[in-house]
Design a protein around this motif. Structure first.
Motif, PDB file in Angstrom:
ATOM      1  N   LEU A  49       1.040  -1.365  -0.146  1.00  0.00           N
ATOM      2  CA  LEU A  49       0.259  -0.175  -0.049  1.00  0.00           C
ATOM      3  C   LEU A  49       0.876   1.381   0.030  1.00  0.00           C
ATOM      4  CD1 LEU A  49      -2.865   1.334   0.158  1.00  0.00           C
ATOM      5  CD2 LEU A  49      -2.774   0.971   2.566  1.00  0.00           C
ATOM      6  N   ASP A  50       1.797   1.294   0.741  1.00  0.00           N
ATOM      7  CA  ASP A  50       2.829   2.419   0.725  1.00  0.00           C
ATOM      8  C   ASP A  50       3.247   2.317  -0.551  1.00  0.00           C
ATOM      9  OD1 ASP A  50       4.396   4.398   2.493  1.00  0.00           O
ATOM     10  OD2 ASP A  50       6.116   2.968   1.860  1.00  0.00           O
ATOM     11  N   GLN A  51       3.813   1.468  -1.281  1.00  0.00           N
ATOM     12  CA  GLN A  51       4.300   1.788  -2.593  1.00  0.00           C
ATOM     13  C   GLN A  51       3.413   2.334  -3.536  1.00  0.00           C
ATOM     14  OE1 GLN A  51       5.747  -1.934  -4.816  1.00  0.00           O
ATOM     15  NE2 GLN A  51       7.476  -1.644  -3.643  1.00  0.00           N
ATOM     16  N   LEU A  52       2.266   1.707  -3.357  1.00  0.00           N
ATOM     17  CA  LEU A  52       1.147   2.341  -4.198  1.00  0.00           C
ATOM     18  C   LEU A  52       0.910   3.756  -4.063  1.00  0.00           C
ATOM     19  CD1 LEU A  52      -1.325   1.863  -6.455  1.00  0.00           C
ATOM     20  CD2 LEU A  52      -2.517   1.118  -4.624  1.00  0.00           C
ATOM     21  N   ASN A  53       0.595   4.056  -2.829  1.00  0.00           N
ATOM     22  CA  ASN A  53       0.523   5.465  -2.271  1.00  0.00           C
ATOM     23  C   ASN A  53       1.448   6.314  -2.781  1.00  0.00           C
ATOM     24  OD1 ASN A  53      -2.185   5.157  -1.239  1.00  0.00           O
ATOM     25  ND2 ASN A  53      -1.190   4.938   0.860  1.00  0.00           N
ATOM     26  N   ARG A  54       2.733   5.906  -2.796  1.00  0.00           N
ATOM     27  CA  ARG A  54       3.743   6.767  -3.303  1.00  0.00           C
ATOM     28  C   ARG A  54       3.992   6.741  -4.799  1.00  0.00           C
ATOM     29  NH1 ARG A  54       7.253   8.097   0.858  1.00  0.00           N
ATOM     30  NH2 ARG A  54       6.534   7.286   2.820  1.00  0.00           N
ATOM     31  N   SER A  55       3.315   5.805  -5.525  1.00  0.00           N
ATOM     32  CA  SER A  55       3.590   5.863  -7.092  1.00  0.00           C
ATOM     33  C   SER A  55       2.472   6.946  -7.604  1.00  0.00           C
ATOM     34  CB  SER A  55       3.220   4.315  -7.552  1.00  0.00           C
ATOM     35  OG  SER A  55       4.148   3.669  -7.016  1.00  0.00           O
ATOM     36  N   LEU A  56       1.224   7.176  -6.739  1.00  0.00           N
ATOM     37  CA  LEU A  56       0.075   8.011  -7.116  1.00  0.00           C
ATOM     38  C   LEU A  56       0.300   9.172  -6.914  1.00  0.00           C
ATOM     39  CD1 LEU A  56      -2.558   5.427  -6.155  1.00  0.00           C
ATOM     40  CD2 LEU A  56      -1.715   5.670  -8.397  1.00  0.00           C
ATOM     41  N   ALA A  57      -0.334  10.087  -7.589  1.00  0.00           N
ATOM     42  CA  ALA A  57      -0.312  11.728  -7.312  1.00  0.00           C
ATOM     43  C   ALA A  57      -1.118  11.838  -6.111  1.00  0.00           C
ATOM     44  CB  ALA A  57      -1.042  12.376  -8.612  1.00  0.00           C
ATOM     45  N   GLN A  58      -2.339  11.092  -5.856  1.00  0.00           N
ATOM     46  CA  GLN A  58      -2.798  11.092  -4.530  1.00  0.00           C
ATOM     47  C   GLN A  58      -3.017   9.848  -3.824  1.00  0.00           C
ATOM     48  OE1 GLN A  58      -3.954  14.095  -3.609  1.00  0.00           O
ATOM     49  NE2 GLN A  58      -3.517  15.393  -5.410  1.00  0.00           N
ATOM     50  N   PRO A  59      -2.906   9.738  -2.623  1.00  0.00           N
ATOM     51  CA  PRO A  59      -3.163   8.294  -1.952  1.00  0.00           C
ATOM     52  C   PRO A  59      -4.204   7.771  -2.432  1.00  0.00           C
ATOM     53  CG  PRO A  59      -2.882  10.259  -0.327  1.00  0.00           C
ATOM     54  CD  PRO A  59      -2.734  10.691  -1.699  1.00  0.00           C
ATOM     55  N   ALA A  60      -4.131   6.324  -2.415  1.00  0.00           N
ATOM     56  CA  ALA A  60      -5.575   5.529  -2.689  1.00  0.00           C
ATOM     57  C   ALA A  60      -6.311   5.290  -1.591  1.00  0.00           C
ATOM     58  CB  ALA A  60      -5.050   4.249  -3.329  1.00  0.00           C
ATOM     59  N   VAL A  61      -5.591   5.559  -0.352  1.00  0.00           N
ATOM     60  CA  VAL A  61      -6.171   4.888   1.026  1.00  0.00           C
ATOM     61  C   VAL A  61      -5.812   6.114   2.033  1.00  0.00           C
ATOM     62  CG1 VAL A  61      -6.211   3.596   2.895  1.00  0.00           C
ATOM     63  CG2 VAL A  61      -6.143   2.460   0.553  1.00  0.00           C
ATOM     64  N   ASP A  62      -7.007   6.319   2.772  1.00  0.00           N
ATOM     65  CA  ASP A  62      -6.613   7.215   4.072  1.00  0.00           C
ATOM     66  C   ASP A  62      -6.667   6.385   5.257  1.00  0.00           C
ATOM     67  OD1 ASP A  62      -6.356   9.943   3.420  1.00  0.00           O
ATOM     68  OD2 ASP A  62      -8.537  10.411   2.989  1.00  0.00           O
ATOM     69  N   SER A  63      -5.565   6.437   6.108  1.00  0.00           N
ATOM     70  CA  SER A  63      -5.540   5.511   7.272  1.00  0.00           C
ATOM     71  C   SER A  63      -5.727   6.374   8.418  1.00  0.00           C
ATOM     72  CB  SER A  63      -4.294   4.580   7.374  1.00  0.00           C
ATOM     73  OG  SER A  63      -4.343   3.856   6.304  1.00  0.00           O
ATOM     74  N   ALA A  64      -6.612   6.180   9.265  1.00  0.00           N
ATOM     75  CA  ALA A  64      -6.626   6.740  10.535  1.00  0.00           C
ATOM     76  C   ALA A  64      -5.764   6.606  11.458  1.00  0.00           C
ATOM     77  CB  ALA A  64      -8.008   6.420  11.304  1.00  0.00           C
ATOM     78  N   LYS A  65      -5.321   7.304  12.204  1.00  0.00           N
ATOM     79  CA  LYS A  65      -4.091   7.191  13.195  1.00  0.00           C
ATOM     80  C   LYS A  65      -4.662   6.398  14.341  1.00  0.00           C
ATOM     81  CE  LYS A  65      -1.272   9.619  10.654  1.00  0.00           C
ATOM     82  NZ  LYS A  65      -0.820   8.543   9.473  1.00  0.00           N
ATOM     83  N   GLY A  66      -3.671   5.841  15.299  1.00  0.00           N
ATOM     84  CA  GLY A  66      -4.234   5.469  16.360  1.00  0.00           C
ATOM     85  C   GLY A  66      -3.697   3.820  16.682  1.00  0.00           C
ATOM     86  N   GLY A  67      -3.067   3.524  17.509  1.00  0.00           N
ATOM     87  CA  GLY A  67      -2.494   2.136  17.804  1.00  0.00           C
ATOM     88  C   GLY A  67      -1.560   1.728  16.918  1.00  0.00           C
ATOM     89  N   LEU A  68      -0.951   0.463  17.224  1.00  0.00           N
ATOM     90  CA  LEU A  68       0.083   0.010  16.522  1.00  0.00           C
ATOM     91  C   LEU A  68      -0.211  -0.179  14.926  1.00  0.00           C
ATOM     92  CD1 LEU A  68       2.906  -1.105  16.157  1.00  0.00           C
ATOM     93  CD2 LEU A  68       2.130  -3.415  16.677  1.00  0.00           C
ATOM     94  N   HIS A  69      -1.413  -0.611  14.874  1.00  0.00           N
ATOM     95  CA  HIS A  69      -1.807  -0.856  13.270  1.00  0.00           C
ATOM     96  C   HIS A  69      -2.969   0.168  12.849  1.00  0.00           C
ATOM     97  CE1 HIS A  69      -0.846  -5.420  13.415  1.00  0.00           C
ATOM     98  NE2 HIS A  69       0.286  -4.666  13.617  1.00  0.00           N
ATOM     99  N   GLY A  70      -2.690   1.428  13.361  1.00  0.00           N
ATOM    100  CA  GLY A  70      -3.641   2.355  12.973  1.00  0.00           C
ATOM    101  C   GLY A  70      -4.988   1.965  13.501  1.00  0.00           C
ATOM    102  N   GLY A  71      -6.083   2.970  12.954  1.00  0.00           N
ATOM    103  CA  GLY A  71      -7.537   2.762  13.080  1.00  0.00           C
ATOM    104  C   GLY A  71      -7.782   2.343  11.836  1.00  0.00           C
ATOM    105  N   GLY A  72      -8.924   2.473  11.437  1.00  0.00           N
ATOM    106  CA  GLY A  72      -9.705   1.994  10.081  1.00  0.00           C
ATOM    107  C   GLY A  72      -9.067   2.701   8.943  1.00  0.00           C
TER     108      GLY A  72
END
Lengths: 138, 138
Positions: A77-100
């Motif tokens: 996902l990180d590789q994809l987001n960095r390849s795109l002009a805008q990220p494909a996914v928004d991840s909520a912060k919080g906890g080790l594995h983030g929120g939703g």
């Protein structure tokens, strides 16, 4: 939509070696890849991951659904987001594995285009694909 | 014909991680695979091998051209031949690595269909592919 299944005769194959398993209908897949240098910017694995994120609302659940480690899913996902002009996914912060995690408009658009390309290709090539399958042993 | 190259701006990407290397134009490939059970009956590797055999007239030379071991090339070809109703290659006997190898009518037909499917798919999907490339960072 990009999968064709053709009937394969269920006659046993007398040859002992590994072969296109007789009785198993052949499946045709287009696997479109966009590469830039050594990196696969867009490919079937990343698009399946996006779809699973869209379905589950979570990167952890998406990884589990795909039988993939969280670490690998995060990396793709990180590789994809960095390849795109805008990220494909928004991840909520919080906890080790983030929120939703949820798809952005770019993420939804990418899935839509990728799947449409898949089905357009399958439709446009249906005759030649049928002929190619006709070369297979049955 | 199945490769599109789109211009990517040569601006440096300030982010340090692995990404779709900026400055390297993205390349789009359709990789059609026909699978039966666990086996890839027809795929890009096997078709490239057939093409190399057609060009060189020898499995040994074809393997070398593709940077592949003779053993692997032989295995791919054997798997392909067993997946097809008629073998794709006729190999002359003689010596450890056999004599020359030449494509059969089935082998030539398979290459022709595979490459035509590739180019038909690329043409049919050109608009959506251009839109998908438009989502990439530049």
């Amino acid at each position: 939509v990009s999968r064709f299944a053709a009937k394969a005769a269920a006659t046993a194959n007398p040859r002992p070696r590994k072969t296109a398993s007789p009785g198993v209908p052949p499946v045709v897949r287009f696997r479109l890849r966009v590469t830039a240098g050594d990196v696969i910017a867009i490919g079937p694995g990343k698009v399946s991951l996006l779809e699973a994120i869209g379905e589950t609302g979570s990167l952890t659940a998406a990884a589990k659904n795909l039988g993939m480690s969280y670490r690998r899913a995060w990396m793709l996902l990180d590789q994809l987001n960095r390849s795109l002009a805008q990220p494909a996914v928004d991840s909520a912060k919080g906890g080790l594995h983030g929120g939703g995690s949820e798809l952005t408009a770019t993420g939804r658009r990418l899935i839509e285009l990728y799947r449409r390309i898949d089905s357009t290709a399958a439709r446009a090539c249906a005759d030649d694909i049928a002929q190619m399958l006709g070369l297979l042993a049955r």
